[in-house]
Design an enzyme around this catalytic site. Structure first.
Site, short mmCIF file in Angstrom:
data_model
loop_
_atom_site.label_atom_id
_atom_site.label_comp_id
_atom_site.label_asym_id
_atom_site.label_seq_id
_atom_site.Cartn_x
_atom_site.Cartn_y
_atom_site.Cartn_z
CE LYS A 22 53.81 6.01 -35.38
NZ LYS A 22 53.59 5.45 -34.05
CG ASN B 61 56.64 0.19 -24.34
OD1 ASN B 61 56.86 -1.01 -24.48
ND2 ASN B 61 56.19 0.95 -25.30
O1 C5P Z 1 55.78 3.75 -33.68
P1 C5P Z 1 56.31 4.21 -32.38
O2 C5P Z 1 55.77 3.51 -31.20
O3 C5P Z 1 57.80 4.33 -32.31
O4 C5P Z 1 55.80 5.75 -32.33
C1 C5P Z 1 56.00 6.58 -31.25
C2 C5P Z 1 54.96 7.65 -31.19
O5 C5P Z 1 53.68 7.09 -31.42
C3 C5P Z 1 54.88 8.27 -29.82
O6 C5P Z 1 54.45 9.60 -29.99
C4 C5P Z 1 53.83 7.45 -29.10
O7 C5P Z 1 53.19 8.18 -28.08
C5 C5P Z 1 52.88 7.13 -30.24
N1 C5P Z 1 52.21 5.82 -30.14
C6 C5P Z 1 50.86 5.76 -29.91
N2 C5P Z 1 50.24 4.53 -29.87
C7 C5P Z 1 50.94 3.40 -30.02
C8 C5P Z 1 52.31 3.45 -30.25
C9 C5P Z 1 52.92 4.69 -30.29
O8 C5P Z 1 50.24 6.79 -29.75
N3 C5P Z 1 50.31 2.25 -29.96
#
Ligand code: C5P
Length: 482
Positions: free
Chosen positions: A417, A278
């Site tokens: 979450k 990413n």
């Molecule tokens: O669902 P999304 O990726 O948009 O969510 C973003 C948040 O979730 C951020 O705080 C990111 O650090 C965390 N995240 C995570 N593990 C993942 C995907 C996102 O901790 N696999």
């Protein structure tokens, strides 16, 4: 690696530091083991950092816990208000602050270094190219040793030099070479102050975190009136003393609070040379780690691969994949606060042949005419896993990078979450990634704050204030429940 091991490695390693400080390497190994440097060595370590041009300030305890005095460097630039700096010196001398003074060439047309020396009872530094000055206290030491550099009066000229990175005399070189807090007290003719160039420089410097003691409005020595007058020395010194107090209070705000921060991207290998990842520079997460460390927090930063220098913090763990990041977070629990700033790769891609066979992933996949297929395997959601688990920290904060429906999407992540706060930002058109500025929106269950565009450093500062409120509320709820 603990904080002191990081510091020693920054300074060249155990052997080099032992040699510089003329002590046994075993003593340094002991510091690393205990994650502590004896206070009698703080000064020598700071001087070594300063000599090597490395900012090590945050690796040591807050200044008030050290055994030497707070230091201010006063830079006097040349204007009709230069004479007022004599009163500033007199007032600072009444405190137990250690004061050094530098004068620009034009300041010396208004007052003399001899007059300054008679007040400070110390050498007044004026020359960048003086062999005598350089051997006594070189310009880098002058730049690095103070806690605060106060420029009073600050002319339009010195503001312009600092805003544009000019270093053609001792004062401007010190300002450019310093990690210290810089405070400017501008003083100039009202038309000069209001000139677009000066105002642009003022804004630029403010955005970079430089503090201003705003000029007063009134009659000027030049006969004109308006904004541009140097505030009374008593007010300048009081403002600085109150700043020092505030900084020292902030330095212990997160004492005994353990904080886990994830930052940067994760990467998922496809084969030994290819990967998916990413976009993320790590800048925002590193600024948060640095701010929380400055405020006394015990910060563990778990970061994916980035190309920026590490911040000073208790512990830094480097990982590559989402699974490694999750494992590292688990290993660091329990913690009081979790901040998930990392841009975790959501999927792992497993390459398949066109006949759906697996590759031997120890070897690079050869380019062939037939196309590759990928099986996508979902990575664990670190934030949601920890926030819904048994070891949930008191406060859990997530980030949400969105290209559309910013608030709506961020709010649904807040709920799904199970987190306390989501920091959302708009990343459409590649905005934000790698930039120094950020525009964020803070989403809580019953609250939404839209913050104006500001530097990532400033977002970190304000976010840490917010986290402090969340933690106080949490602790308050605990007390009320008892
Ligand atoms: O669902 P999304 O990726 O948009 O969510 C973003 C948040 O979730 C951020 O705080 C990111 O650090 C965390 N995240 C995570 N593990 C993942 C995907 C996102 O901790 N696999």
């Amino acid at each position: 690696m603990n904080k002191i091991s990081q510091l020693i490695s920054l300074l060249g390693g155990t052997g080099a530091v032992a040699k510089e400080l003329k002590i046994q390497p075993s003593a340094i190994s002991n510091w690393k083991k205990l994650n502590k440097i004896p206070s009698s060595k703080h000064k020598a370590i700071l001087e070594l950092g300063s000599f090597l041009n490395i900012n090590i300030e945050n690796f040591l305890p807050a200044k008030k816990l050290r055994d030497f005095k707070f230091k201010i460097l006063l830079i006097i630039s040349g204007g009709v208000a230069s004479y007022k700096s004599l009163e500033i010196i007199r007032l600072i001398k009444k405190t137990n602050i250690n004061l050094d003074v530098v004068m620009t060439k034009s300041a010396q047309r208004f007052i003399t270094p001899l007059l300054v020396t008679s007040l400070t009872e110390k050498k007044c530094y004026v020359d960048l190219f003086s062999v005598e000055d350089e051997t006594k206290m070189n310009h880098i030491s002058l730049a690095r040793s103070p806690d605060i550099i106060l420029v009073a009066p600050a002319t339009a000229n010195i503001m312009a030099k600092l805003a544009n990175g000019l270093a053609d005399d001792l004062a401007s070189t010190i300002l450019l070479a310093s990690f210290s807090k810089i405070i400017l007290a501008p003083s100039m003719n009202p038309v000069m102050w209001n000139n677009l160039a000066t105002q642009e420089n003022y804004k630029k410097l403010k955005d970079r975190g430089i503090k201003f003691i705003e000029p007063d409005t009134g009659d000027m020595a030049c006969g004109e009136s308006g904004a541009g007058r140097l505030p009374e020395p008593k007010l300048i010194v009081e403002s600085i003393l109150s700043d020092i107090n505030k900084d020292q209070t902030l330095a212990s705000q997160f004492k005994n609070v353990s904080i886990l921060i994830t930052a940067g991207p994760t990467i998922e290998n496809i084969d030994p040379v290819r990967f998916v990842s990413n976009r993320s520079s790590g800048k925002q997460g590193f600024e948060i780690a640095s701010e929380l460390t400055k405020r006394g927090g015990k910060v563990t930063l778990i970061t994916g691969p980035v190309n920026i220098p590490f911040p000073a913090c208790e512990n830094i763990i480097q990982v590559n994949t989402a699974h490694e990041m999750l494992d590292s977070v688990y290993k660091q629990l329990p913690a009081d606060i979790l901040i998930c700033n990392a841009a975790v790769a959501d999927w792992k891609l497993v390459p398949k042949t066109s006949s759906n066979k697996n590759f031997d992933l120890n070897n690079k996949i050869k380019k062939t005419n037939s196309s590759l297929l990928f099986e996508t395997i979902k990575n664990p959601d670190i934030l949601a896993t920890i926030a819904k688990g048994n070891l949930r920290p008191k406060i859990v904060i997530g980030f949400s990078a969105e290209t559309n429906n910013l608030k709506k999407n961020a709010y649904s992540k807040l709920i799904s979450k199970n987190v306390d706060l989501i920091v959302a930002n708009n990343v459409s058109n590649n905005k934000v990634f790698g930039e120094d500025y950020n525009k964020v929106c803070l989403i809580e269950k019953n609250n939404c704050e839209e913050w104006e565009t500001q530097s990532k450093k400033s977002v970190a500062f304000n976010l840490v204030n917010k986290i402090n409120n969340l933690l106080n509320n949490y602790n308050q709820r605990g007390i009320n429940a008892k």
